[in-house]
Design a protein around this motif. Sequence first.
Motif, PDB file in Angstrom:
ATOM      1  N   ASN A 174      -1.712  48.722 -65.545  1.00 43.19           N
ATOM      2  CA  ASN A 174      -3.081  49.250 -65.464  1.00 43.19           C
ATOM      3  C   ASN A 174      -4.131  48.141 -65.566  1.00 43.19           C
ATOM      4  OD1 ASN A 174      -2.660  52.129 -65.163  1.00 43.19           O
ATOM      5  ND2 ASN A 174      -1.867  52.113 -67.258  1.00 43.19           N
ATOM      6  N   GLY A 175      -3.940  47.119 -64.761  1.00 40.63           N
ATOM      7  CA  GLY A 175      -4.913  46.033 -64.705  1.00 40.63           C
ATOM      8  C   GLY A 175      -4.585  44.842 -65.570  1.00 40.63           C
ATOM      9  N   LYS A 176      -3.663  45.001 -66.512  1.00 43.68           N
ATOM     10  CA  LYS A 176      -3.215  43.871 -67.326  1.00 43.68           C
ATOM     11  C   LYS A 176      -2.113  43.174 -66.538  1.00 43.68           C
ATOM     12  CE  LYS A 176      -4.099  46.570 -71.508  1.00 43.68           C
ATOM     13  NZ  LYS A 176      -4.374  47.841 -70.796  1.00 43.68           N
ATOM     14  N   LYS A 177      -2.437  42.010 -65.981  1.00 44.55           N
ATOM     15  CA  LYS A 177      -1.549  41.391 -65.001  1.00 44.55           C
ATOM     16  C   LYS A 177      -0.967  40.070 -65.489  1.00 44.55           C
ATOM     17  CE  LYS A 177      -4.033  43.368 -61.032  1.00 44.55           C
ATOM     18  NZ  LYS A 177      -4.742  43.080 -59.770  1.00 44.55           N
ATOM     19  N   ALA A 178       0.245  39.802 -65.020  1.00 38.97           N
ATOM     20  CA  ALA A 178       0.893  38.513 -65.268  1.00 38.97           C
ATOM     21  C   ALA A 178       1.827  38.221 -64.092  1.00 38.97           C
ATOM     22  CB  ALA A 178       1.670  38.534 -66.578  1.00 38.97           C
ATOM     23  N   THR A 179       1.814  36.983 -63.639  1.00 41.31           N
ATOM     24  CA  THR A 179       2.688  36.558 -62.547  1.00 41.31           C
ATOM     25  C   THR A 179       3.439  35.300 -62.961  1.00 41.31           C
ATOM     26  OG1 THR A 179       1.176  37.435 -60.867  1.00 41.31           O
ATOM     27  CG2 THR A 179       2.807  35.837 -60.139  1.00 41.31           C
ATOM     28  N   ILE A 180       4.760  35.359 -62.880  1.00 43.29           N
ATOM     29  CA  ILE A 180       5.607  34.185 -63.120  1.00 43.29           C
ATOM     30  C   ILE A 180       6.181  33.784 -61.771  1.00 43.29           C
ATOM     31  CG2 ILE A 180       7.648  33.310 -64.318  1.00 43.29           C
ATOM     32  CD1 ILE A 180       7.141  35.360 -66.506  1.00 43.29           C
ATOM     33  N   ASP A 181       5.683  32.690 -61.239  1.00 47.46           N
ATOM     34  CA  ASP A 181       6.022  32.232 -59.892  1.00 47.46           C
ATOM     35  C   ASP A 181       7.024  31.083 -59.981  1.00 47.46           C
ATOM     36  OD1 ASP A 181       6.156  31.501 -57.274  1.00 47.46           O
ATOM     37  OD2 ASP A 181       4.022  31.095 -57.009  1.00 47.46           O
ATOM     38  N   ILE A 182       8.276  31.376 -59.632  1.00 52.93           N
ATOM     39  CA  ILE A 182       9.309  30.335 -59.649  1.00 52.93           C
ATOM     40  C   ILE A 182       9.201  29.549 -58.346  1.00 52.93           C
ATOM     41  CG2 ILE A 182      11.776  29.851 -59.794  1.00 52.93           C
ATOM     42  CD1 ILE A 182      12.129  32.465 -61.285  1.00 52.93           C
ATOM     43  N   LYS A 183       8.568  28.405 -58.416  1.00 54.96           N
ATOM     44  CA  LYS A 183       8.419  27.572 -57.230  1.00 54.96           C
ATOM     45  C   LYS A 183       9.756  26.964 -56.823  1.00 54.96           C
ATOM     46  CE  LYS A 183       3.941  27.975 -56.755  1.00 54.96           C
ATOM     47  NZ  LYS A 183       3.360  28.644 -55.567  1.00 54.96           N
ATOM     48  N   LYS A 184      10.520  26.572 -57.829  1.00 53.35           N
ATOM     49  CA  LYS A 184      11.823  25.956 -57.571  1.00 53.35           C
ATOM     50  C   LYS A 184      12.733  26.186 -58.763  1.00 53.35           C
ATOM     51  CE  LYS A 184      14.387  23.189 -54.909  1.00 53.35           C
ATOM     52  NZ  LYS A 184      14.732  23.528 -53.507  1.00 53.35           N
ATOM     53  N   LEU A 185      13.954  26.637 -58.482  1.00 50.82           N
ATOM     54  CA  LEU A 185      14.966  26.773 -59.522  1.00 50.82           C
ATOM     55  C   LEU A 185      16.291  26.307 -58.938  1.00 50.82           C
ATOM     56  CD1 LEU A 185      15.577  29.726 -61.948  1.00 50.82           C
ATOM     57  CD2 LEU A 185      17.479  28.693 -60.728  1.00 50.82           C
TER      58      LEU A 185
END
Length: 653
Positions: A174-185
């Motif tokens: 509901n608008g509380k956002k988080a993004t974990i972007d794995i660029k490289k693993l």
Amino acid sequence: MKTGKQKIILVAKIVVAFIAIAVIGIFSFRETLLQQIIAKTTTKMEVDYNSRFLVKKASFEGLSGINLTDITLVPHNADTLFKIQKMRTSVNIWRLLVGDVQLGTLEIKNGFVQLTKKGEVKNFAAFLKRNKDEENTTNKRDYAAFAYRIISRVLNLIPTDMDVENLKFKLDDNGKKATIDIKKLVLANKELETSIHVKTNTFAQRWKIKGFADPRNKKADIRFFNIDTGAIKVPYFDERYKLISSFDSIRLNVENIDKSGGELHIDGFASIANLKINHAKIARKDVLIKNSRFDYRLLLSSDFVSVDSSSTVQFNKVKFHPYLAYETEEDTIYKLKVNIPKMKAQDFISSLPDGLFTHFQGMEAEGTFDYNLDFKYNKNKPNDLVFNNNLKKENLKITKYGEANLNKLNGEFIYRAIIQDVLQRPILVGAANSNYTPLDQISPYLRKCVLTTEDPSFFSHHGFINEAFKQSIVKNIRTKKFSRGASTISMQLIKNVFLTREKTLSRKLEEILLVYILENNRIVSKERMLEVYFNIIEWGPNVYGIGEASQFYFQKPPADLTFNECLYLARIIPSPKKFMYQFNDEGNLRESAAQQVSYLTNLMIRRGLLTIDDTIFKSQPTILTGPAKSYLNIKVKDTTVVDSLLVKEEFEF
């Protein structure tokens, strides 16, 4: 006639031939099998989870490689759960033949997994539903077997070689956002290295995970730290739970996962550097634990889960061995044991987390101590609660106080209550204050009444009442909230003079430690503690101390208070600003208040605190004669004389 050796060779040839035929068969029909597996998965997602599963293109590569393109899972009437543009993986054919899926390699390029909640609609809700077969079963769960099965399945799905690019994990609550972007693993030759970008509504950071990972041998040693300057901030929790937390680095080590003799053993350690936490329920300030480590040994069997006593918890210089257990063999039982080996008192004080024990900063001590706690709660027999703790000290002595100087109680000082963060008017605790009343000038009835209602064993306990603690714990567990305390007069005194009324973990922990120091080092006599208590506690709206209270309610000095008046004052201590609700609109005690008076009076008679001569007060009413009377909502009776003949004439007319 064939010899035994020839028979063995023949059987071996047949087995090899059978495996070869099976492999050729699988190889020949694998495309058909792959499409059947996808179709089966699609049907299961539709029927069981009300979701649409799609794979645009699927094909084999070599003997065990699988290429998948544009894989999506979309719940009906909700946001897409995941979408992956390209995935390439390989499986262990031999494990597959026995029904065990074990990934060998995994490559993922460009995709996302997202969890969303919009209003009350969750795109993952269908996947949280319990299996109906599990709900209907009456068989007890074998914790060791269940955990080992889950761990094995998860580890088998972790490939030995992995290459992931641009895979995002999104959360939108509901608008509380988080993004974990794995660029490289990358996981290659058991070495793991990642590059991760994190973004929320409040911050953006770059993280790194690096270390050793061997899923097949069930071992790992991984470090988690920040690429940028500063500490790692924990996402989402700040917006969702108002919990602001950060740390410099985390290390997680798994040394052994082994199941034998019906028990599952998991061994390793976890450590965290400079853990910082801020939450209104914990403390007013940031709480900082500089260094902490947990060397764990987890044990699971068919009927218990536990943290073994060989485990060690260490924060700063404090080290102790915890034992936690959840048992279900006969009853449902929770156990907790803590053993702090002999250590220097100063090491303990200097190790207290910053922000959690602000009143101890600057305190110095000599001597040593060791501590043991034994807690046991049987859910089916709550009244059999075990709560035992034992502290052994050697030459323990406080040589310098911090912010809370307990010697202050022995002399004159200024007391200012804090109510809802607002400092109240100053009260001088000393002879120069005309309202200050020494203990020998207070009616003996007040001492008896207050001790009866607030702390009957005040003169015999050392700050705490174990039985009260037990009952408090039982009720709080039953109600699943802090619905009952176990506060003694010593604890109330410490809270009023040195701390605040805020309901935080910090305040409660400081209160417990300060009370222990006060009561076990003979800093202040019990009589002096009771005298100060009588002269500072709140007894009404802007009314502090017994000198002011006796005038406010009864217009007399404390020495002249009757038994009924003292019992009234004792009863309103928990809610002094609501004293007016004790009375009805005629100015008399309400029935509920009268019943409480009768109960307490009879209790004091049974305890020998009242004599026969004292009981004459039972029949006397409690009447407010001081300024407090103006707070009562008393209806004025109409005493006008009415001419009955006139009324009759008006009626007849």
